[in-house]
Design a protein around this motif. Structure first.
Motif, mmCIF file in Angstrom:
data_model
loop_
_atom_site.group_PDB
_atom_site.id
_atom_site.type_symbol
_atom_site.label_atom_id
_atom_site.label_comp_id
_atom_site.label_asym_id
_atom_site.label_seq_id
_atom_site.Cartn_x
_atom_site.Cartn_y
_atom_site.Cartn_z
ATOM 1 N N CYS A 78 3.599 128.642 -59.157
ATOM 2 C CA CYS A 78 5.131 128.869 -58.310
ATOM 3 C C CYS A 78 4.767 129.970 -57.742
ATOM 4 O O CYS A 78 4.419 131.068 -58.059
ATOM 5 N N PRO A 79 4.787 129.958 -56.068
ATOM 6 C CA PRO A 79 5.025 130.647 -55.200
ATOM 7 C C PRO A 79 6.313 132.157 -54.730
ATOM 8 O O PRO A 79 5.639 133.441 -55.003
ATOM 9 N N VAL A 80 6.959 131.382 -55.929
ATOM 10 C CA VAL A 80 8.733 132.470 -55.725
ATOM 11 C C VAL A 80 8.542 133.305 -57.944
ATOM 12 O O VAL A 80 8.603 134.066 -57.054
ATOM 13 N N CYS A 81 8.044 132.361 -58.527
ATOM 14 C CA CYS A 81 8.447 133.666 -59.373
ATOM 15 C C CYS A 81 7.118 133.089 -60.482
ATOM 16 O O CYS A 81 7.135 133.628 -61.706
ATOM 17 N N LYS A 82 6.168 132.526 -60.210
ATOM 18 C CA LYS A 82 4.474 132.776 -60.812
ATOM 19 C C LYS A 82 4.846 131.614 -61.895
ATOM 20 O O LYS A 82 3.743 131.748 -62.660
ATOM 21 N N GLY A 83 6.132 130.596 -62.345
ATOM 22 C CA GLY A 83 5.590 130.241 -62.859
ATOM 23 C C GLY A 83 4.655 128.486 -62.905
ATOM 24 O O GLY A 83 3.906 128.426 -62.082
ATOM 25 N N ASP A 84 4.659 128.189 -64.694
ATOM 26 C CA ASP A 84 3.243 127.271 -64.601
ATOM 27 C C ASP A 84 4.138 125.734 -63.318
ATOM 28 O O ASP A 84 5.013 125.640 -63.237
ATOM 29 N N LEU A 85 3.143 124.856 -62.380
ATOM 30 C CA LEU A 85 3.401 123.781 -62.402
ATOM 31 C C LEU A 85 3.244 122.769 -62.790
ATOM 32 O O LEU A 85 1.764 122.534 -63.406
ATOM 33 N N THR A 86 4.020 121.375 -62.723
ATOM 34 C CA THR A 86 3.530 120.753 -62.989
ATOM 35 C C THR A 86 3.290 119.411 -62.483
ATOM 36 O O THR A 86 3.893 119.075 -61.219
ATOM 37 N N LEU A 87 2.334 118.465 -62.441
ATOM 38 C CA LEU A 87 1.846 117.771 -61.841
ATOM 39 C C LEU A 87 2.273 115.927 -62.058
ATOM 40 O O LEU A 87 2.130 115.688 -62.979
ATOM 41 N N LYS A 88 2.841 115.490 -60.127
ATOM 42 C CA LYS A 88 3.349 114.091 -60.811
ATOM 43 C C LYS A 88 2.499 113.607 -59.495
ATOM 44 O O LYS A 88 2.285 113.996 -58.453
ATOM 45 N N THR A 89 1.346 112.659 -60.005
ATOM 46 C CA THR A 89 0.435 111.981 -58.973
ATOM 47 C C THR A 89 0.929 110.400 -58.636
ATOM 48 O O THR A 89 1.931 109.912 -59.386
ATOM 49 N N ASP A 90 1.260 110.213 -56.813
ATOM 50 C CA ASP A 90 1.276 109.850 -56.767
ATOM 51 C C ASP A 90 0.728 108.960 -56.431
ATOM 52 O O ASP A 90 0.235 107.146 -56.110
ATOM 53 N N LYS A 91 -0.744 108.616 -55.484
ATOM 54 C CA LYS A 91 -2.285 108.580 -55.142
ATOM 55 C C LYS A 91 -3.532 109.832 -55.641
ATOM 56 O O LYS A 91 -3.285 110.899 -54.897
ATOM 57 N N LYS A 92 -4.271 108.904 -56.021
ATOM 58 C CA LYS A 92 -5.425 109.554 -56.323
ATOM 59 C C LYS A 92 -6.805 109.066 -56.304
ATOM 60 O O LYS A 92 -7.382 107.913 -56.861
ATOM 61 N N VAL A 93 -7.746 110.086 -56.632
ATOM 62 C CA VAL A 93 -9.121 109.564 -55.913
ATOM 63 C C VAL A 93 -10.233 110.008 -56.796
ATOM 64 O O VAL A 93 -10.178 111.851 -57.361
ATOM 65 N N ILE A 94 -11.471 109.278 -57.095
ATOM 66 C CA ILE A 94 -12.644 110.193 -58.124
ATOM 67 C C ILE A 94 -12.815 110.218 -57.750
ATOM 68 O O ILE A 94 -13.722 109.116 -56.246
ATOM 69 N N LEU A 95 -13.420 111.562 -57.359
ATOM 70 C CA LEU A 95 -15.074 112.126 -56.235
ATOM 71 C C LEU A 95 -16.251 111.374 -56.847
ATOM 72 O O LEU A 95 -16.429 110.898 -57.805
ATOM 73 N N GLU A 96 -17.068 111.486 -56.044
ATOM 74 C CA GLU A 96 -18.449 111.316 -56.755
ATOM 75 C C GLU A 96 -19.064 112.149 -57.605
ATOM 76 O O GLU A 96 -20.094 112.236 -58.143
ATOM 77 N N SER A 97 -18.671 113.416 -57.607
ATOM 78 C CA SER A 97 -18.814 114.482 -58.933
ATOM 79 C C SER A 97 -18.232 113.945 -59.702
ATOM 80 O O SER A 97 -18.410 114.780 -61.304
ATOM 81 N N GLY A 98 -16.704 113.517 -60.359
ATOM 82 C CA GLY A 98 -16.416 112.548 -61.738
ATOM 83 C C GLY A 98 -14.876 113.581 -61.728
ATOM 84 O O GLY A 98 -14.212 112.526 -62.107
ATOM 85 N N GLU A 99 -14.953 114.002 -60.508
ATOM 86 C CA GLU A 99 -14.021 114.833 -60.248
ATOM 87 C C GLU A 99 -12.450 114.601 -59.879
ATOM 88 O O GLU A 99 -12.394 113.228 -59.206
ATOM 89 N N GLU A 100 -11.045 114.602 -59.907
ATOM 90 C CA GLU A 100 -9.739 113.763 -59.660
ATOM 91 C C GLU A 100 -9.611 114.814 -58.412
ATOM 92 O O GLU A 100 -10.291 115.710 -58.014
ATOM 93 N N ASP A 101 -9.016 114.207 -56.995
ATOM 94 C CA ASP A 101 -8.440 114.471 -56.316
ATOM 95 C C ASP A 101 -7.409 113.532 -55.611
ATOM 96 O O ASP A 101 -7.135 112.724 -55.946
ATOM 97 N N VAL A 102 -5.972 114.338 -55.806
ATOM 98 C CA VAL A 102 -4.715 114.093 -55.507
ATOM 99 C C VAL A 102 -4.789 114.297 -54.344
ATOM 100 O O VAL A 102 -4.920 115.041 -53.438
ATOM 101 N N ILE A 103 -4.868 112.945 -53.011
ATOM 102 C CA ILE A 103 -3.878 112.856 -52.338
ATOM 103 C C ILE A 103 -2.627 112.972 -51.844
ATOM 104 O O ILE A 103 -2.017 113.429 -51.507
ATOM 105 N N GLU A 104 -1.628 112.103 -52.607
ATOM 106 C CA GLU A 104 -0.014 112.561 -52.506
ATOM 107 C C GLU A 104 0.576 111.972 -54.256
ATOM 108 O O GLU A 104 -0.241 111.782 -55.149
#
Length: 69
Positions: A11-37
């Motif tokens: 978090c840019p304000v308190c430096k706390g941990d962020l949780t991720l909610k993924t609406d759209k993602k793709v898998i890159l050729e490297s196998g890594e997930e890329d979150v689009i939305e």
């Protein structure tokens, strides 16, 4: 936003941990997930930070989503 990037974000304000909610993602050729939305949420502040077109918007904002500054 690559998942390897998510692992180092906080978090840019308190430096706390962020949780991720993924609406759209793709898998890159490297196998890594890329979150689009999705959303990054700070559990401490209760503030949501949007991810749009693969770019996380981490500008400080209040709980109503209004950018501070």
């Amino acid at each position: 936003m690559k998942m390897s990037t998510y692992e180092i974000l906080c978090c840019p304000v308190c430096k706390g941990d962020l949780t991720l909610k993924t609406d759209k993602k793709v898998i890159l050729e490297s196998g890594e997930e890329d979150v689009i939305e999705g959303t990054l949420r700070c559990g401490s502040c209760g503030v949501d930070y949007p991810i749009s077109e693969g770019i996380p918007d981490l500008l400080p904002r209040d709980r109503d989503g209004i950018v501070s500054g």
